[in-house]
Design an enzyme around this catalytic site. Structure first.
Site, PDB file in Angstrom:
ATOM      1  CB  SER A 258     -73.648 -22.874 -28.260  1.00  0.00           C
ATOM      2  OG  SER A 258     -72.686 -22.468 -29.224  1.00  0.00           O
TER       3      SER A 258
ATOM      4  CE1 TYR B 257     -77.900 -22.213 -31.887  1.00  0.00           C
ATOM      5  CE2 TYR B 257     -75.646 -21.452 -31.563  1.00  0.00           C
ATOM      6  CZ  TYR B 257     -76.583 -22.470 -31.547  1.00  0.00           C
ATOM      7  OH  TYR B 257     -76.203 -23.743 -31.181  1.00  0.00           O
TER       8      TYR B 257
END
Length: 262
Positions: free
Chosen positions: A145, A161
């Protein structure tokens, strides 16, 4: 369309919805056999119907050690080969307690790392052991990501995350370096905000949609589509990428080089 993946058999962990399912369709369209793994029995059934005779679906939890191995063994049984793994499974830990560090709970931390990092380690380990056992090369593509290296402090503040996705890169580069001698390639795709089931909180937020117009300025300034990543996924799984390993490709609409106006 040229079949870039003819005679390839690929396992997609997290392949029954969102980015994984879109890639699985692209793999099949390029001639591959595919096994998709998902947690939800209904989505597994729908994926198998949609993908057709070149695909099998297997229900399983990616955080469990046996799941990826079972899928790889199914791939070999059904299609006679195992050539590549695409690990997509993961997701937000927000509902478990992920968030800014001063609010982050230990359960949020552990659950988010388990979902996004441990699950990937397990599938990669199963693939590596299989490639080594067959004494052949292969390819692994992991889902990163942009938040792993390009933070967005106002709208995307899930620090566990971000840590997990940064760790995906470190893990992938380290393993790519070690197994290059075995002709095993390991790369990472890093998207920005894409319209998937996981991203609905952000994708439906009007303030974030305005922000994305300048943060992801390509193609008019928009949220990504799952299909935007398909070409890169097909490339990495194909022989066109046979001399490429340890790389991170941001498919992010310009996120990582754009300022983004609040």
């Amino acid at each position: 369309m040229e079949n870039w993946l003819s005679n390839k058999s690929i396992v997609v962990v997290g392949g029954t919805t969102g980015l994984g399912f879109s890639a699985a369709k692209a793999f099949v369209n390029h001639g591959a056999n595919v096994v998709v793994v998902g947690r939800n029995p209904e989505s597994c059934l729908m994926a198998e119907v949609d993908l057709g005779y070149q695909a099998r679906a297997k229900q399983g939890d990616a955080t469990q050690p046996q799941t990826a191995l079972d899928a790889i063994q199914l791939c070999i049984r059904e299609f006679g080969s195992f050539d590549g793994l695409y690990h997509v499974a993961g997701g937000s830990g927000r509902k478990y307690g992920d968030g800014p560090l001063h609010e982050l709970t230990l359960d949020g931390w552990n659950t988010t790392l388990n979902l996004n990092l441990t699950a990937m380690m397990l599938s990669n380990q199963a693939a590596i052991r299989t490639f080594l056992g067959m004494n052949r090369g292969g390819v692994i593509l992991n889902m990163g990501s942009v938040l792993g290296n390009s933070p967005s402090p106002l709208h995307f503040t899930t620090h566990a995350y971000a840590a997990a996705k940064a760790a995906v890169v470190g893990f992938s580069k380290s393993t790519a370096a070690y197994y290059a001698k075995n002709n095993i390639r390991i790369n990472v795709l890093a998207p920005a905000l894409v319209d998937t089931p996981m991203a609905q909180r952000a994708a439906q937020d009007e303030t974030i949609k305005e922000f994305i117009k300048t943060k992801q300025p390509l193609d008019g300034g928009r949220i990504g589509l799952a299909t935007d990543l398909d070409g890169a996924a097909v490339y990495f799984m194909s022989d066109f990428a046979r001399f490429t390993t340890g790389q991170v490709l941001n498919v992010d609409g310009g996120w990582s080089i754009a300022e983004g106006q609040y």
